[in-house]
Design a protein around this motif. Structure first.
Motif, PDB file in Angstrom:
ATOM      1  N   GLN A 108      32.182 102.933  -2.367  1.00  0.00           N
ATOM      2  CA  GLN A 108      31.259 102.733  -3.481  1.00  0.00           C
ATOM      3  C   GLN A 108      30.089 103.702  -3.417  1.00  0.00           C
ATOM      4  O   GLN A 108      29.667 104.257  -4.440  1.00  0.00           O
ATOM      5  CB  GLN A 108      30.772 101.285  -3.482  1.00  0.00           C
ATOM      6  CG  GLN A 108      31.859 100.281  -3.875  1.00  0.00           C
ATOM      7  CD  GLN A 108      31.424  98.835  -3.693  1.00  0.00           C
ATOM      8  OE1 GLN A 108      30.276  98.568  -3.369  1.00  0.00           O
ATOM      9  NE2 GLN A 108      32.352  97.910  -3.889  1.00  0.00           N
ATOM     10  N   ARG A 109      29.563 103.928  -2.207  1.00  0.00           N
ATOM     11  CA  ARG A 109      28.460 104.890  -2.067  1.00  0.00           C
ATOM     12  C   ARG A 109      28.944 106.301  -2.397  1.00  0.00           C
ATOM     13  O   ARG A 109      28.244 107.074  -3.067  1.00  0.00           O
ATOM     14  CB  ARG A 109      27.895 104.838  -0.641  1.00  0.00           C
ATOM     15  CG  ARG A 109      27.145 103.554  -0.319  1.00  0.00           C
ATOM     16  CD  ARG A 109      26.362 103.702   0.972  1.00  0.00           C
ATOM     17  NE  ARG A 109      27.240 103.894   2.115  1.00  0.00           N
ATOM     18  CZ  ARG A 109      27.728 102.904   2.855  1.00  0.00           C
ATOM     19  NH1 ARG A 109      27.443 101.632   2.553  1.00  0.00           N
ATOM     20  NH2 ARG A 109      28.509 103.160   3.880  1.00  0.00           N
ATOM     21  N   LEU A 110      30.135 106.644  -1.900  1.00  0.00           N
ATOM     22  CA  LEU A 110      30.675 107.978  -2.143  1.00  0.00           C
ATOM     23  C   LEU A 110      30.893 108.218  -3.631  1.00  0.00           C
ATOM     24  O   LEU A 110      30.526 109.276  -4.168  1.00  0.00           O
ATOM     25  CB  LEU A 110      31.980 108.149  -1.371  1.00  0.00           C
ATOM     26  CG  LEU A 110      32.643 109.534  -1.394  1.00  0.00           C
ATOM     27  CD1 LEU A 110      33.428 109.754  -0.103  1.00  0.00           C
ATOM     28  CD2 LEU A 110      33.593 109.689  -2.577  1.00  0.00           C
ATOM     29  N   LEU A 111      31.485 107.246  -4.336  1.00  0.00           N
ATOM     30  CA  LEU A 111      31.750 107.410  -5.757  1.00  0.00           C
ATOM     31  C   LEU A 111      30.447 107.486  -6.557  1.00  0.00           C
ATOM     32  O   LEU A 111      30.355 108.233  -7.536  1.00  0.00           O
ATOM     33  CB  LEU A 111      32.629 106.261  -6.261  1.00  0.00           C
ATOM     34  CG  LEU A 111      34.065 106.234  -5.729  1.00  0.00           C
ATOM     35  CD1 LEU A 111      34.805 104.997  -6.246  1.00  0.00           C
ATOM     36  CD2 LEU A 111      34.819 107.496  -6.131  1.00  0.00           C
ATOM     37  N   ALA A 112      29.438 106.717  -6.134  1.00  0.00           N
ATOM     38  CA  ALA A 112      28.148 106.768  -6.819  1.00  0.00           C
ATOM     39  C   ALA A 112      27.494 108.135  -6.632  1.00  0.00           C
ATOM     40  O   ALA A 112      26.960 108.722  -7.580  1.00  0.00           O
ATOM     41  CB  ALA A 112      27.231 105.665  -6.293  1.00  0.00           C
ATOM     42  N   ASP A 113      27.549 108.651  -5.391  1.00  0.00           N
ATOM     43  CA  ASP A 113      26.981 109.975  -5.118  1.00  0.00           C
ATOM     44  C   ASP A 113      27.718 111.054  -5.904  1.00  0.00           C
ATOM     45  O   ASP A 113      27.101 111.977  -6.450  1.00  0.00           O
ATOM     46  CB  ASP A 113      27.044 110.292  -3.621  1.00  0.00           C
ATOM     47  CG  ASP A 113      26.059 109.473  -2.812  1.00  0.00           C
ATOM     48  OD1 ASP A 113      25.135 108.898  -3.419  1.00  0.00           O
ATOM     49  OD2 ASP A 113      26.228 109.386  -1.579  1.00  0.00           O
ATOM     50  N   LEU A 114      29.051 110.943  -5.934  1.00  0.00           N
ATOM     51  CA  LEU A 114      29.843 111.923  -6.665  1.00  0.00           C
ATOM     52  C   LEU A 114      29.503 111.906  -8.147  1.00  0.00           C
ATOM     53  O   LEU A 114      29.354 112.949  -8.789  1.00  0.00           O
ATOM     54  CB  LEU A 114      31.327 111.652  -6.455  1.00  0.00           C
ATOM     55  CG  LEU A 114      32.296 112.583  -7.197  1.00  0.00           C
ATOM     56  CD1 LEU A 114      32.094 114.021  -6.743  1.00  0.00           C
ATOM     57  CD2 LEU A 114      33.741 112.145  -6.968  1.00  0.00           C
ATOM     58  N   GLY A 115      29.360 110.709  -8.707  1.00  0.00           N
ATOM     59  CA  GLY A 115      29.008 110.599 -10.114  1.00  0.00           C
ATOM     60  C   GLY A 115      27.660 111.226 -10.416  1.00  0.00           C
ATOM     61  O   GLY A 115      27.488 111.905 -11.432  1.00  0.00           O
ATOM     62  N   ALA A 175      41.190 103.263  -6.741  1.00  0.00           N
ATOM     63  CA  ALA A 175      42.061 102.081  -6.771  1.00  0.00           C
ATOM     64  C   ALA A 175      41.565 101.026  -5.791  1.00  0.00           C
ATOM     65  O   ALA A 175      41.446  99.835  -6.143  1.00  0.00           O
ATOM     66  CB  ALA A 175      43.497 102.485  -6.438  1.00  0.00           C
ATOM     67  N   ALA A 176      41.258 101.418  -4.550  1.00  0.00           N
ATOM     68  CA  ALA A 176      40.778 100.464  -3.544  1.00  0.00           C
ATOM     69  C   ALA A 176      39.442  99.868  -3.965  1.00  0.00           C
ATOM     70  O   ALA A 176      39.202  98.657  -3.802  1.00  0.00           O
ATOM     71  CB  ALA A 176      40.644 101.157  -2.188  1.00  0.00           C
ATOM     72  N   ASN A 177      38.568 100.695  -4.530  1.00  0.00           N
ATOM     73  CA  ASN A 177      37.259 100.198  -4.957  1.00  0.00           C
ATOM     74  C   ASN A 177      37.401  99.173  -6.072  1.00  0.00           C
ATOM     75  O   ASN A 177      36.725  98.132  -6.070  1.00  0.00           O
ATOM     76  CB  ASN A 177      36.403 101.364  -5.437  1.00  0.00           C
ATOM     77  CG  ASN A 177      35.041 100.921  -5.930  1.00  0.00           C
ATOM     78  OD1 ASN A 177      34.235 100.416  -5.161  1.00  0.00           O
ATOM     79  ND2 ASN A 177      34.776 101.101  -7.210  1.00  0.00           N
ATOM     80  N   SER A 178      38.261  99.442  -7.037  1.00  0.00           N
ATOM     81  CA  SER A 178      38.433  98.523  -8.156  1.00  0.00           C
ATOM     82  C   SER A 178      39.029  97.190  -7.708  1.00  0.00           C
ATOM     83  O   SER A 178      38.614  96.123  -8.158  1.00  0.00           O
ATOM     84  CB  SER A 178      39.318  99.167  -9.226  1.00  0.00           C
ATOM     85  OG  SER A 178      39.302  98.422 -10.425  1.00  0.00           O
TER      86      SER A 178
END
Length: 309
Positions: A80-87, A19-22
């Motif tokens: 953003q880095r965390l979500l990219a790594d998770l993906g 939510a915060a990222n979006s």
């Protein structure tokens, strides 16, 4: 700027972070809600909960736009880095899961198939049900030949006298123990020497067994002749025969169950101690398959723990 006392602990979910990222990407709660398939109030509530957890405001809100604060810029960049790594990790896991299919051939000493390998297979099957596991139980020479010929993906066997094409990993030196019927006259002794067992009837593995050869070699070096009265092919049978008072035996640490079987007591052997070296065998110039790597990730800690018991 928000300066609430931080609660004990830090409890956020991926929903909060997304939510915060979006909101940071679109600069709008309305656009973020559309991106996430949520209501605007739900997105606002998630961001507010996150800010309360952090103890800072991530966004400056007005009726016309949403602006990132200084802490907000730093934190959402990390998100953003965390979500990219998770993906990326999710994609890798899915790809690996698709690769781990087919057939896995493992060649293993009889002692390990008594309880260590079954536990590993059970865990592996739950993680990778698409793999067919073929287990070959054998003596040390058979395990080595299975690996050397390339028939087995890897083996677990003796590490002495290996040819140049086979290498060993995770080599351990494991102690051997005497196992006696629970009513045996020596049952109350804390340790036993090989000389104390010289007049006992033994339940033993075949002469081709590396363990049997090592036991006989150590006995001969100390002027002792052991009585191999009953020969069996499997450790399960060996335990059954000892429990039935047919005789005594000597087994390596990796063949010991977590609890002694009914009717059997276990004693440490000293003077001289019996120690054997075993490890994971593989072809030097052939990489392990994903199926083999996945199995070893599960098997290795169980093997090391059992051999050091």
């Amino acid at each position: 700027m928000m300066r609430e006392r931080r609660p004990r602990g830090f409890e956020v979910s991926l929903k909060h972070l997304r939510a915060a990222n979006s909101v940071a990407v679109y600069g709008s709660f309305t656009a973020a809600a559309a991106d996430l398939g949520m209501t605007q109030s739900a997105v606002s509530r998630l961001v507010l909960q996150l800010e309360r957890q952090l103890g800072v405001s991530l966004f400056l809100r007005s009726t016309r736009n949403v602006i990132l604060t200084a802490p907000g810029r730093e934190f959402t960049a990390s998100i953003q880095r965390l979500l990219a790594d998770l993906g990326a990790q999710v994609d890798n896991a899915r790809a690996l899961g698709e690769q781990i299919k087919g057939r896995l051939i493992v060649s293993c000493l009889l002692s390990l198939t008594h309880h260590v390998v079954p536990e590993a297979v059970l865990k592996y099957r739950k993680a990778h049900p698409g793999v067919e596991i073929h287990l070959r139980e054998g003596l040390g020479s058979q395990v080595y030949e299975d690996v050397r010929s390339g028939f087995a993906d890897f083996g677990v066997g003796n590490v002495t006298a290996l040819g140049h094409e086979v290498v060993s990993d995770d080599v351990v030196q494991e102690s051997c123990f005497a196992i006696l019927p629970s009513r045996h006259p020596l049952r109350d002794k804390s340790t036993l020497s090989l000389r104390e067992l010289r007049n006992e009837a033994f339940v033993s593995l075949p002469t081709g067994s590396g363990l049997r050869q090592q036991i006989d070699s150590v006995a001969t070096a100390n002027g002792i002749v052991l009585k191999h009265s009953t020969i069996v092919e499997q450790f399960g049978t060996l335990y059954d025969f000892v429990g039935a008072n047919v005789g005594i035996s000597i087994v390596p640490a990796s063949a010991l169950p977590p609890r002694a079987p009914r009717g059997v007591v276990v004693k440490r052997l000293v003077s001289p101690p019996l120690v054997r070296k075993i490890g994971i065998l593989r072809l030097k110039n052939r990489p392990l398959t994903p199926a083999a790597t996945g199995f070893l990730d599960i098997f290795r800690p169980l093997f090391l723990s059992a051999s050091r018991r």
